[in-house]
Design a protein around this motif. Sequence first.
Motif, PDB file in Angstrom:
ATOM      1  N   GLU A  29       0.822  -1.220   0.000  1.00  0.00           N
ATOM      2  CA  GLU A  29       0.000   0.000   0.000  1.00  0.00           C
ATOM      3  C   GLU A  29       0.852   1.265   0.000  1.00  0.00           C
ATOM      4  O   GLU A  29       0.410   2.322  -0.447  1.00  0.00           O
ATOM      5  CB  GLU A  29      -0.952  -0.005   1.199  1.00  0.00           C
ATOM      6  CG  GLU A  29      -2.011  -1.100   1.144  1.00  0.00           C
ATOM      7  CD  GLU A  29      -2.961  -0.947  -0.043  1.00  0.00           C
ATOM      8  OE1 GLU A  29      -3.492   0.154  -0.240  1.00  0.00           O
ATOM      9  OE2 GLU A  29      -3.149  -1.943  -0.778  1.00  0.00           O
ATOM     10  N   LEU A  30       2.061   1.187   0.517  1.00  0.00           N
ATOM     11  CA  LEU A  30       2.939   2.363   0.548  1.00  0.00           C
ATOM     12  C   LEU A  30       3.800   2.456  -0.713  1.00  0.00           C
ATOM     13  O   LEU A  30       4.771   3.202  -0.757  1.00  0.00           O
ATOM     14  CB  LEU A  30       3.811   2.357   1.816  1.00  0.00           C
ATOM     15  CG  LEU A  30       3.040   2.408   3.149  1.00  0.00           C
ATOM     16  CD1 LEU A  30       3.995   2.366   4.347  1.00  0.00           C
ATOM     17  CD2 LEU A  30       2.136   3.638   3.253  1.00  0.00           C
ATOM     18  N   GLY A  31       3.440   1.687  -1.726  1.00  0.00           N
ATOM     19  CA  GLY A  31       4.105   1.833  -3.018  1.00  0.00           C
ATOM     20  C   GLY A  31       5.288   0.911  -3.250  1.00  0.00           C
ATOM     21  O   GLY A  31       6.028   1.071  -4.214  1.00  0.00           O
ATOM     22  N   GLY A  32       5.451  -0.062  -2.363  1.00  0.00           N
ATOM     23  CA  GLY A  32       6.558  -1.006  -2.503  1.00  0.00           C
ATOM     24  C   GLY A  32       6.226  -2.150  -3.441  1.00  0.00           C
ATOM     25  O   GLY A  32       5.171  -2.162  -4.079  1.00  0.00           O
ATOM     26  N   PRO A  33       7.141  -3.122  -3.519  1.00  0.00           N
ATOM     27  CA  PRO A  33       6.936  -4.284  -4.391  1.00  0.00           C
ATOM     28  C   PRO A  33       5.835  -5.187  -3.841  1.00  0.00           C
ATOM     29  O   PRO A  33       5.469  -5.072  -2.665  1.00  0.00           O
ATOM     30  CB  PRO A  33       8.287  -5.010  -4.325  1.00  0.00           C
ATOM     31  CG  PRO A  33       8.843  -4.636  -2.987  1.00  0.00           C
ATOM     32  CD  PRO A  33       8.396  -3.220  -2.741  1.00  0.00           C
ATOM     33  N   THR A  34       5.302  -6.077  -4.662  1.00  0.00           N
ATOM     34  CA  THR A  34       4.370  -7.072  -4.147  1.00  0.00           C
ATOM     35  C   THR A  34       5.140  -8.023  -3.232  1.00  0.00           C
ATOM     36  O   THR A  34       6.314  -8.340  -3.467  1.00  0.00           O
ATOM     37  CB  THR A  34       3.687  -7.883  -5.264  1.00  0.00           C
ATOM     38  OG1 THR A  34       4.709  -8.427  -6.090  1.00  0.00           O
ATOM     39  CG2 THR A  34       2.762  -7.024  -6.095  1.00  0.00           C
ATOM     40  N   ILE A  35       4.451  -8.452  -2.174  1.00  0.00           N
ATOM     41  CA  ILE A  35       5.043  -9.368  -1.193  1.00  0.00           C
ATOM     42  C   ILE A  35       4.179 -10.629  -1.160  1.00  0.00           C
ATOM     43  O   ILE A  35       3.187 -10.698  -0.429  1.00  0.00           O
ATOM     44  CB  ILE A  35       5.088  -8.724   0.224  1.00  0.00           C
ATOM     45  CG1 ILE A  35       5.774  -7.340   0.219  1.00  0.00           C
ATOM     46  CG2 ILE A  35       5.766  -9.683   1.217  1.00  0.00           C
ATOM     47  CD1 ILE A  35       7.259  -7.352  -0.127  1.00  0.00           C
ATOM     48  N   VAL A  89       6.271   6.535   1.861  1.00  0.00           N
ATOM     49  CA  VAL A  89       6.363   5.961   0.518  1.00  0.00           C
ATOM     50  C   VAL A  89       7.585   5.044   0.459  1.00  0.00           C
ATOM     51  O   VAL A  89       8.695   5.460   0.819  1.00  0.00           O
ATOM     52  CB  VAL A  89       6.492   7.048  -0.578  1.00  0.00           C
ATOM     53  CG1 VAL A  89       6.408   6.405  -1.968  1.00  0.00           C
ATOM     54  CG2 VAL A  89       5.419   8.109  -0.424  1.00  0.00           C
ATOM     55  N   PHE A  90       7.366   3.801   0.027  1.00  0.00           N
ATOM     56  CA  PHE A  90       8.465   2.838  -0.067  1.00  0.00           C
ATOM     57  C   PHE A  90       9.290   3.130  -1.319  1.00  0.00           C
ATOM     58  O   PHE A  90       8.777   3.066  -2.441  1.00  0.00           O
ATOM     59  CB  PHE A  90       7.920   1.408  -0.117  1.00  0.00           C
ATOM     60  CG  PHE A  90       8.989   0.366   0.031  1.00  0.00           C
ATOM     61  CD1 PHE A  90       9.309  -0.154   1.278  1.00  0.00           C
ATOM     62  CD2 PHE A  90       9.686  -0.098  -1.080  1.00  0.00           C
ATOM     63  CE1 PHE A  90      10.307  -1.119   1.424  1.00  0.00           C
ATOM     64  CE2 PHE A  90      10.683  -1.065  -0.946  1.00  0.00           C
ATOM     65  CZ  PHE A  90      10.992  -1.572   0.309  1.00  0.00           C
TER      66      PHE A  90
END
Length: 285
Positions: free
Chosen positions: A114-120, A193-194
Amino acid sequence: SASSLNKPFVPTQADYQKVYDAVAARLSDETDYDDGSYGPVLVRLAWHASGTYDKETGTGGSNGATMRFAPESDHGANAGLKTARDFLDPIKAQFPWITYSDLWTLAGACAIQELGGPTIPWRPGREDRDVAACTPDGRLPDAAKDQRHIRDIFSRMGFDDREMVALIGAHALGRCHTDRSGFDGPWNFSPTVFTNEFFRLLAEENWIQKKWNGPKQFTDKSTGTLMMLPTDMALMKDKGFKKHVERYAKDSDVFFKEFSDVFVKLLELGVPFKTEDRFVFKTSE
Ligand code: HEM
């Protein structure tokens, strides 16, 4: 029918996506906190729940969610994480079938996305344990220490140099709080923001020791508003670590890919999964 009354509820990917969506909705509703998001402290909860793992004894790790109990909840490293656990209580009430240990790790994965990082990619299977499974104090890293300590702590979990550096890149998110760790301030200007900003700033800024009465930490010479911990600075002092800092500073895609892989690994340490398949959750719009 009468027989369905006795069937145990077996959640599917769609059910876990509902939990993801509820966490994501609560994240976007509850913005009156810190820099506007509980996301960073949820990431820290998932990490501290998982980072107690000891590969020799197979103890610790996210399985168990033993941070619900003292003494583990009172370990100095876990100061402030009650905020994250409390944030998730309404979600647990809404989905009573999910274990705390699955919920905390799912919420960490959700916050990164949600903070713009990669899918986990994430898989279920953790079970909650009781107070007897609490890990001893001292398994999580001490920010006042150096590269030797980082290697000691993270190799106990089974990580190599590259993985250690990638993981610490989560310090793109959030901040330090004087009433929790004693340290103060965010690592960059967009702490919700990641990004790979942690590495870019670490590699490119001039970091000087902060003049204050608090614990030793560093501040950027140009604005004096950002921070680095002694362990963060150790990543630049050590050749084996520095080459990865520079790789991630230069290439955000490489950081996102390698962070995702190692964060997935962190959240799964010591968990006796019954399934190989991981879910990729849909991020909210
Ligand atoms: C925050 C230390 C590795 C994620 C912090 C804080 C400290 C710290 C002192 C400030 C806590 C506070 O005052 O609220 C360390 C040390 C590490 C390490 C010494 C390793 C050498 C990691 C890793 C992750 C992580 C591996 C995740 C993958 C975070 C996040 C925050 C944070 C997201 C911000 C929390 C917030 O905004 O409330 N860390 N950390 N850290 N850490 Fe780490």
